[in-house]
Structures are given as C-alpha cells and as structure tokens.
Motif scaffolding. Structure first.
Motif, PDB file in Angstrom:
ATOM      1  N   PRO A 273      46.189  60.830 -42.033  1.00  0.00           N
ATOM      2  CA  PRO A 273      46.068  62.095 -41.203  1.00  0.00           C
ATOM      3  C   PRO A 273      46.304  61.627 -39.845  1.00  0.00           C
ATOM      4  CG  PRO A 273      43.928  61.468 -42.266  1.00  0.00           C
ATOM      5  CD  PRO A 273      45.059  60.534 -42.677  1.00  0.00           C
ATOM      6  N   TRP A 274      46.786  62.673 -38.949  1.00  0.00           N
ATOM      7  CA  TRP A 274      47.111  62.688 -37.600  1.00  0.00           C
ATOM      8  C   TRP A 274      46.490  63.808 -36.856  1.00  0.00           C
ATOM      9  CZ3 TRP A 274      49.174  58.573 -34.496  1.00  0.00           C
ATOM     10  CH2 TRP A 274      49.264  57.333 -35.234  1.00  0.00           C
ATOM     11  N   PRO A 275      45.929  63.759 -35.691  1.00  0.00           N
ATOM     12  CA  PRO A 275      45.585  65.060 -34.605  1.00  0.00           C
ATOM     13  C   PRO A 275      46.788  65.855 -34.704  1.00  0.00           C
ATOM     14  CG  PRO A 275      45.356  63.010 -33.539  1.00  0.00           C
ATOM     15  CD  PRO A 275      45.834  62.353 -34.609  1.00  0.00           C
ATOM     16  N   ASP A 276      46.483  66.988 -34.694  1.00  0.00           N
ATOM     17  CA  ASP A 276      47.799  67.948 -34.589  1.00  0.00           C
ATOM     18  C   ASP A 276      47.508  68.857 -33.498  1.00  0.00           C
ATOM     19  OD1 ASP A 276      49.982  69.388 -35.205  1.00  0.00           O
ATOM     20  OD2 ASP A 276      48.839  70.666 -36.582  1.00  0.00           O
ATOM     21  N   ARG A 277      48.697  69.186 -32.676  1.00  0.00           N
ATOM     22  CA  ARG A 277      48.620  70.016 -31.517  1.00  0.00           C
ATOM     23  C   ARG A 277      49.536  71.038 -31.745  1.00  0.00           C
ATOM     24  NH1 ARG A 277      44.950  67.357 -31.080  1.00  0.00           N
ATOM     25  NH2 ARG A 277      44.260  66.025 -29.258  1.00  0.00           N
TER      26      ARG A 277
ATOM     27  N   ARG B 194      45.811  75.290 -39.842  1.00  0.00           N
ATOM     28  CA  ARG B 194      45.159  74.173 -39.051  1.00  0.00           C
ATOM     29  C   ARG B 194      44.216  74.706 -37.798  1.00  0.00           C
ATOM     30  NH1 ARG B 194      50.886  72.827 -39.506  1.00  0.00           N
ATOM     31  NH2 ARG B 194      51.098  72.754 -37.116  1.00  0.00           N
TER      32      ARG B 194
ATOM     33  N   LYS C   2      43.390  71.003 -36.711  1.00  0.00           N
ATOM     34  CA  LYS C   2      42.877  70.154 -37.737  1.00  0.00           C
ATOM     35  C   LYS C   2      43.715  68.940 -37.828  1.00  0.00           C
ATOM     36  CE  LYS C   2      40.208  73.640 -40.471  1.00  0.00           C
ATOM     37  NZ  LYS C   2      40.314  74.099 -41.574  1.00  0.00           N
ATOM     38  N   TRP C   3      43.182  67.645 -38.258  1.00  0.00           N
ATOM     39  CA  TRP C   3      44.071  66.481 -38.384  1.00  0.00           C
ATOM     40  C   TRP C   3      44.660  66.833 -39.760  1.00  0.00           C
ATOM     41  CZ3 TRP C   3      42.556  61.140 -36.625  1.00  0.00           C
ATOM     42  CH2 TRP C   3      42.020  61.129 -35.377  1.00  0.00           C
ATOM     43  N   GLU C   4      45.825  66.327 -39.818  1.00  0.00           N
ATOM     44  CA  GLU C   4      46.575  66.698 -41.164  1.00  0.00           C
ATOM     45  C   GLU C   4      47.645  65.339 -41.542  1.00  0.00           C
ATOM     46  OE1 GLU C   4      48.835  70.508 -42.783  1.00  0.00           O
ATOM     47  OE2 GLU C   4      49.534  69.787 -40.849  1.00  0.00           O
TER      48      GLU C   4
END
Length: 693
Positions: free
Chosen positions: A424-428, A582, A671-673
C-alpha cells in the motif's frame, strides 16, 4: 561429425542474390516443392558447392585452403542442422519415423493450427499466371521511363492544385463522411487494392517470375488482398517495385484538379483520398508485412527482417538484465544494432495495439462474444506466450544466471518493483475545487423590477433583518392596489350584510370571497418581500454592481450581489467514482488557488454525497470553463459526463467576508491503497459492465 554426408534433394536450385549489408555476396536457394526460398551467405554457398566431396572434414579443409574463409567443424555442423531442419536433404531409408515426428512438431496441435489460422490465413481466388503472361506485354508502357516521369509530374501538379483549392478539397472530404460516402469509399478501396495487387503481379511477371495465386488474406479476421510473388526472391535486384497506389493517387489527384464538377470528378476524389491514405497509413508501414516492410528489408539488405530484429532484441534484453556474455545472433555495426533493437520493440508495441484495436472493433460493432474471445486469444498469443517462451529461455540458462552479478541485481530490482506494486502507498486525489463561504445568499432581480433605493453599499456590514435593496414594480403596485381595494370592499359588504335582509342570504359567499381576497393579498405581500429582500443573518453585502443606480430597470434574474456570513468558508469539489471510496470525512486536504501569488489553505473533508451528482452546481469546475470535471452543457444546465460525487471541505482558518470566491486545485490525502488493487478493481468494473451482452 559423420564422415559420409546425406544427399541433397535433386530438385533444389541456386541462383545469385543481392549483396548483403556487409558487402559479401549471397545466393538464393529455391525449394520448388514448397515454393520456399532461403538466402545463403558466402560460407553456406561454399559448403554447398563442395557437397560432392561427401566428407565434412574435406569440405572444411577445401574451403579454408581455396578461399579467404576460415571455417571450423562447428560451423559446418550448424549448416548441416539447418539443412536437416528445413527438409532440404534426401530422406534416407529407415528415417520415415523421425521425418513424421518432425512434421508433427512443425504442424503442432489442433489448437495451435486453429490459433495460427485465426491470426492469418489465405483464400486463393484466381490463378493469374496465364493471363498475366498475355497482359504484361500490352501494359509494358506502364514501366517505361516516360510514364514514370509523367506520373511524377502528375503527382506534383495534382498536389499543388489540391493545395491551392484546399478549402474545396477539405469540404468535399467532409461531404463524403456519410453512409453513402462510406459505401463509395469501400468501392474505391476495392478498386485501388485490386490495381495494387495487379501491379505487384505485373511487376513480378515482367522480371520473369511466376505468379501462382491471387486472393484474400485475413489478418486477425481483417481482409486484405494478396498476391503470391515469392519468386521475386530469385531476382538479384529487388528494387523493381511498381508503386501502383502512388501512381493512382497522383493521376486521380490531378484529375480532380482539372475535371469539371460531376460524377467523374467525385470518383477521382475518392480514388485520390483512398490511395493517399492507404499508401501512407498501411502499405508504407514497415511494422506489418506490407510493402513498407519489404522496401525497408530490401534497403537494409536484411531479408526476414522482423524475425532477425526480434532475435536481436531478445538477446539484448537478456544481456541488459543478466550480462551473460552470449554472442549476438548476428553481428551488426553498433548504430545499426541499436536501430534494429528499437525497431523490434516498436513492432511489438504496434502489433499489440493494432490487434487489440481490431478485437475492440469486432466487440463493439459486430459480435461481443467473438470480440472477447479475440481479446483473450491476442493477450495469450502476443503477450503471455512470448513472455512464457522468454521465461523458458531464462530457465535453460539458470546455471549461468546463478553466477551473474547482473542477474542478482535484476532480481532485486524486480522484487522491489513487485513490492511497489503490491504494497500500500499513500494516495493523493487531485482535482479542481471552488472556494466559497459556507453561508451565503445570492440576490437576483425579480421580473419587471426597478431600483428604488440602495440602503446598503458594497462591502458594508449589515445586521440581521436589515433591508438590502429597495425595488419597485408597476405591476406589483397595481396588484397591491387592486387587492387592497377588493379587500376593503368585501370587508364592508360582509360587515353590512347583517343589517340588510336582501344581502343577508349572500353573507356566506361574501365571507368566502373575503378569505380568498385575504389569501391573494398575502401572496402579493410575499411577492413584495422579493422586491424588499432582508438579511436573514448578519453579514457583508458583496459583489454589488458599482454602476447600479436608483431608477434603473433590471432584467429578470439579473445578479445583484450576495450576502456573505462572516466566519467559516468551504471548498466544494467533485470526485470520480474510482476515488470516492478512498476518502472519508476528516481527511486532510490542501487548496491552492489559481493564479500567481495565490494563498494556500488547509482543508478538512466535511461531507461526501452518497449519490452521484446529476447536475453540476459549480459550472466553473467543468472542463469547458477550465475545471477538471468532464461535462456537457444542455439548455443552460451542466451535466457531468461521468459519475462524480460532491465533496465539501471546511477551511481550517477563518476568512474575512470580503474574500472572493475562487477556483483552485484541491489535493486530498486519501487512504493508503495497493496499486494492484486499483487495476484489479478497474478490470473487474469493466468486465462486470460488459458482461451484460
């Protein structure tokens, strides 16, 4: 290596070929049974020419003694293996079982046969060799230098004329974009392709080659005309190609320029546009086995160009990943090697996009089930199968891979890339938003209104209950007078009805009319409030037109200003359905207003609509006005083209009421995804949407 060599097949023939790219001579070996041609380099020809020695060692020694070549027994073994695999040797007694097994391997399974014939198969329609022999001398003038010069001149004058009348040319093109025009273009394409293949056949016949068949070939179910001109490989020079479609395009363009309006000119236009487009977009492309491929192959002196480039690209990939130090399949100068490798990758990408596009066309315009099947087959054949074969090639080299430092580095890099895809990675979420006050009231002019007073000026603080504007209307004044007079008259009549016996019987009717009149008077009073708007809360009146004057008449729904409550502001944005899951209330966000020197504001997600927005309440966020929401306008209403959800974000710091509404960019920390989940979700969504065929 065996001492006694197997015999060559007696029907094979050898003819001189063109010089190769490195300057060495070449020869062409013809197998007339299969009508297959093989290009032999100098060492291969020298070995064949001494085959009568019937001994491998004697042949190698003779070549090393009599020529400048220096061969070893391994080179002869490789050449012998080539002859055996291509069935160029006579079948020896007792080898029938091995020959049958080899043929079975070449044919493959029934599934492989069906797959190959789905991707490409031919249907011969005519055997033209006899009538081409009769026709070729009668059309010999088409090959004369005079006709070539005239065709070049026709092309130049035709293009110049089309350039001078480009507006008419483009207008004619737009007029043909219809179903009738499509049918005419279809006829023109059939005619041009027939002439094109006839040009190939006549050219081959002119240089003494046999043309056994002409017909249709189906490339991934797409029909294309073909001419069997394999015997041109016997020619020592293969530059003798008649560019038929270019000639048709040149003469047709000139005819369109010179001919008067009418059906013949329309036919010339169809031929010119069809042939120019088909020549430049299809036949000139070297990425498929059309004319452009063979022209490039002849120019480079590299027959079987695609396969040789593919082998070189696969070798280059292994060397870059593992540094195994293997020799390249062929030795080329550095600049040519790089060009061939890039060409191979371009062909792979082009074919993948082309075949997937054909599958999409079949899916959308013909049979969806067939389109899905084509998509699966092409993904397996053009993506999965080459990857699987390459992985098998790596497996065969696993002993060398264990000792390669580059292989270990590539493995670490592959694991890192996989983790980037699976962790998972931080999402923008980035989109456009509109900064606006949370509490504001827009003022619009009612119909047939006139300014009577301006009690509040622009940017002035007003308390709750303060009258903001004084508007008047002659119609409203008339209605007010009429309702007041009717009210007074009915009140007097109702009160006096008890004293008059004649009107006492109408007392109930008068009371009903009085109630109706009172309701009408209340409605007039409500309308009057629209002409005397008051502040429902304390705030600041903004956006008042400085040119607004007492006595000025206003148009219906004319914007007059807004009452903004001091305190909290918000940013309104719209998020697509792929990103709305998200984000959640409480997530952090950032707003950067458009324009140089604009301030940055910290935001917090306050609310997210549960249902998709049907109309866009903030038109500034539509793409047609510079926003990010893809939308269309119909009857003054903005409709989103895709499902979007309205999101309200609160500004952390208070802003003055004098702050202007402003558009800007919004970035929400979602959210991280896991990136892989996003692709899987998209694929599942598309599959579910299209499963209803």
């Amino acid at each position: 290596m065996p001492g006694k060599l197997p015999d060559l097949r007696e029907e094979l023939s050898i003819s001189p070929g063109p010089r190769l790219f490195d300057g060495q001579p070449s020869w062409t070996l013809h197998d007339p049974v299969r009508n297959v041609f093989f290009q032999l380099d100098w060492p291969s020809f020298e070995m064949l020419s001494r085959w009568h020695l019937n001994d491998a060692a004697a042949i190698v020694d003779a070549i090393n003694r009599d020529t400048a070549l220096q061969l070893d027994h391994e080179a002869f073994g490789n050449f012998l293996l080539f002859l055996r695999e291509q069935n160029l040797l006579q079948v020896t007694p007792g080898s029938a079982a091995a020959f049958a097994a080899s043929r079975a391997r070449q044919r493959g399974s029934l599934f492989q046969w069906l797959l190959h014939n789905y991707l490409f198969f031919r249907i011969p329609l005519v055997r033209p060799d006899a009538w081409l022999t009769w026709l070729q001398p009668r059309l010999a003038f088409l090959f004369s230098p005079t006709f070539r010069r005239l065709t070049v001149a026709a092309g130049i004058f035709g293009l110049l004329g089309a350039y001078r009348e480009w507006d008419r040319f483009a207008g004619t093109l737009m007029d043909t974009l219809s179903w009738e025009g499509a049918a005419m273009y279809g006829v023109a394409v059939v005619f041009a392709k027939t002439c094109h293949e006839l040009g190939h056949a006549l050219t081959a016949k002119r240089y003494g080659c046999r043309v056994p068949t002409m017909g249709l070939a189906f490339l991934v179910m797409w029909p294309v005309a073909y001419t069997d001109t394999n015997e041109v490989w016997k020619l020592p020079r293969r530059g003798q190609r008649l560019v038929t479609e270019m000639g048709i395009a040149a003469w047709a363009t000139l005819a369109w320029v010179w001919l008067p309006e009418g059906g013949i000119r329309q036919a010339a236009f169809l031929l010119s546009t069809t042939t120019w487009i088909s020549t430049l977009a299809i036949n000139a492309s070297p990425f498929m086995r059309f004319d452009g491929y063979y022209i490039l192959s002849d120019y480079l002196g590299l027959p079987n160009l695609h396969n040789r480039c593919f082998a070189l690209a696969r070798w280059d990939l292994r060397e870059r990943l593992f540094a195994l130090g293997e020799p390249p399949p062929e030795v080329f100068p550095p600049h040519r090697r790089i060009g061939l490798i890039l060409f191979a990758w371009t062909v792979w990408i082009y074919r993948l996009v082309l075949f997937l596009g054909i599958a999409a066309l079949v899916y959308h315009f013909f049979i969806k089930a067939v389109g899905i099947l084509l998509f699966i087959v092409e993904m397996v054949w053009f993506v999965s199968l080459p990857l699987w074969n390459e992985m098998q090639a790596w497996r065969r080299r696993r002993s060398a891979l264990r000792h390669s430092r580059r292989a270990r580095c590539s493995a670490v890099l592959a694991v890192a890339l996989a983790l980037l895809f699976l962790l998972p990675w931080p999402d923008r979420i980035r989109t456009s938003g509109m900064l606006q006050p949370q509490t504001h009231m827009a003022l619009y002019a009612p119909p047939q209104s006139q300014v009577e007073s301006l009690p509040v000026s622009n940017m002035q603080q007003v308390p709750a209950g303060q009258t903001l504007l004084g508007l008047g209307s002659a119609e409203l004044d008339l209605r007010t007078g009429e309702t007041d007079a009717r009210q007074q008259s009915l009140s007097w009549q109702s009160a006096a009805a008890g004293f008059d016996a004649a009107t006492r019987k109408d007392w109930q009717v008068l009371n009903d009319q009085l109630v109706f009149s009172q309701a009408e008077q209340a409605a007039v009073g409500a309308d009057f409030q629209r002409y005397r708007p008051t502040a429902p809360y304390a705030g600041v009146l903004v956006d008042v037109d400085p040119d607004l004057r007492v006595g000025q008449w206003l148009t219906n729904r004319e914007y007059l200003g807004s009452l903004v409550a001091a305190g909290k502001w918000q940013v309104v944005t719209y998020v697509g359905e792929d990103a709305v899951h998200r984000i959640a209330p409480g997530d952090r966000a950032l707003f950067i207003a458009d324009g140089l020197g604009s301030r940055t504001l910290s935001l917090t997600v306050a609310s997210i609509d549960r249902d998709a927005t049907r109309t866009l309440g903030e038109p500034e966020l539509a793409t047609m006005f510079g926003g990010d929401v893809l939308a269309r306008e119909k009857s003054g209403v903005i409709y989103p083209e895709q499902a979007v959800f309205r999101v309200a974000l609160h500004v952390a710091e208070p802003l003055p009421a004098e702050q202007q509404e402003w558009r800007g960019k919004v970035t929400i920390a979602g959210k991280w995804e896991v990136p892989a989940l996003r692709f899987l979700r998209t694929a599942a969504s598309v599959a579910w949407r299209e499963a209803g065929f």
